[in-house]
Design a protein around this motif. Structure first.
Motif, PDB file in Angstrom:
ATOM      1  N   GLY A  40      44.540   5.464  16.568  1.00  8.76           N
ATOM      2  CA  GLY A  40      45.339   5.495  17.791  1.00  8.76           C
ATOM      3  C   GLY A  40      46.800   5.776  17.502  1.00  8.76           C
ATOM      4  O   GLY A  40      47.437   6.583  18.191  1.00  8.76           O
ATOM      5  N   ILE A  41      47.346   5.133  16.486  1.00 14.57           N
ATOM      6  CA  ILE A  41      48.740   5.363  16.109  1.00 14.57           C
ATOM      7  C   ILE A  41      48.933   6.781  15.600  1.00 14.57           C
ATOM      8  O   ILE A  41      49.895   7.461  15.960  1.00 14.57           O
ATOM      9  N   LYS A  42      48.000   7.256  14.772  1.00 14.79           N
ATOM     10  CA  LYS A  42      48.089   8.625  14.259  1.00 14.79           C
ATOM     11  C   LYS A  42      48.022   9.644  15.402  1.00 14.79           C
ATOM     12  O   LYS A  42      48.755  10.631  15.408  1.00 14.79           O
ATOM     13  N   PHE A  43      47.153   9.408  16.379  1.00 14.92           N
ATOM     14  CA  PHE A  43      47.022  10.303  17.524  1.00 14.92           C
ATOM     15  C   PHE A  43      48.309  10.305  18.346  1.00 14.92           C
ATOM     16  O   PHE A  43      48.818  11.358  18.725  1.00 14.92           O
ATOM     17  N   TYR A  44      48.868   9.132  18.600  1.00 16.61           N
ATOM     18  CA  TYR A  44      50.102   9.009  19.378  1.00 16.61           C
ATOM     19  C   TYR A  44      51.263   9.721  18.686  1.00 16.61           C
ATOM     20  O   TYR A  44      52.022  10.462  19.323  1.00 16.61           O
ATOM     21  N   SER A  51      55.216  17.157  21.271  1.00 18.00           N
ATOM     22  CA  SER A  51      56.108  17.129  22.424  1.00 18.00           C
ATOM     23  C   SER A  51      57.544  17.445  22.011  1.00 18.00           C
ATOM     24  O   SER A  51      58.233  18.231  22.677  1.00 18.00           O
ATOM     25  N   ILE A  52      57.999  16.860  20.934  1.00 14.03           N
ATOM     26  CA  ILE A  52      59.359  17.097  20.453  1.00 14.03           C
ATOM     27  C   ILE A  52      59.518  18.539  19.998  1.00 14.03           C
ATOM     28  O   ILE A  52      60.517  19.194  20.308  1.00 14.03           O
ATOM     29  N   THR A  53      58.530  19.070  19.292  1.00  8.85           N
ATOM     30  CA  THR A  53      58.578  20.458  18.846  1.00  8.85           C
ATOM     31  C   THR A  53      58.618  21.414  20.029  1.00  8.85           C
ATOM     32  O   THR A  53      59.345  22.409  20.021  1.00  8.85           O
ATOM     33  N   ARG A  54      57.847  21.122  21.050  1.00  7.16           N
ATOM     34  CA  ARG A  54      57.829  21.959  22.255  1.00  7.16           C
ATOM     35  C   ARG A  54      59.177  21.909  22.967  1.00  7.16           C
ATOM     36  O   ARG A  54      59.660  22.921  23.481  1.00  7.16           O
ATOM     37  N   GLU A  55      59.814  20.748  23.008  1.00  7.92           N
ATOM     38  CA  GLU A  55      61.112  20.611  23.671  1.00  7.92           C
ATOM     39  C   GLU A  55      62.215  21.338  22.912  1.00  7.92           C
ATOM     40  O   GLU A  55      63.086  21.957  23.520  1.00  7.92           O
ATOM     41  N   ILE A  56      62.175  21.263  21.597  1.00  9.43           N
ATOM     42  CA  ILE A  56      63.242  21.848  20.784  1.00  9.43           C
ATOM     43  C   ILE A  56      63.132  23.366  20.752  1.00  9.43           C
ATOM     44  O   ILE A  56      64.131  24.058  20.861  1.00  9.43           O
TER      45      ILE A  56
END
Length: 81
Positions: A40-44, A51-56
């Motif tokens: 779960g942590i790895k997936f998150y 998400s960060i890569t898409r935003e940048i």
């Protein structure tokens, strides 16, 4: 989900959490819970990185911090023209 160096810290922390759960439940249930927590942590973290890569995108402007689009900053470069 590839294995990184910092995953060792996660594994050790979850192992200690599993040891803490053992007085309250059977070891197999503690192991299952910890395994689910690991994935779960790895997936998150993976989704958050995407998400960060898409935003940048192509990068961030050093002057104003805006997202660079087509090798130009929408705030700084267009104001100079």
């Amino acid at each position: 989900m590839k294995f990184e160096k910092r995953d060792i810290v996660l594994i050790v922390g979850l192992f200690l959490f599993m040891i803490g759960l053992m007085p309250f439940m059977a070891p197999i249930y503690a192991a299952i819970i910890v395994t689910l927590m690991y994935f779960g942590i790895k997936f998150y973290v993976g989704k958050r990185k995407q998400s960060i890569t898409r935003e940048i995108g192509e990068g961030i402007c050093l002057e104003c911090g805006a997202k660079i689009v087509e090798t130009k900053c929408p705030n700084c470069d267009y104001a100079k023209e």
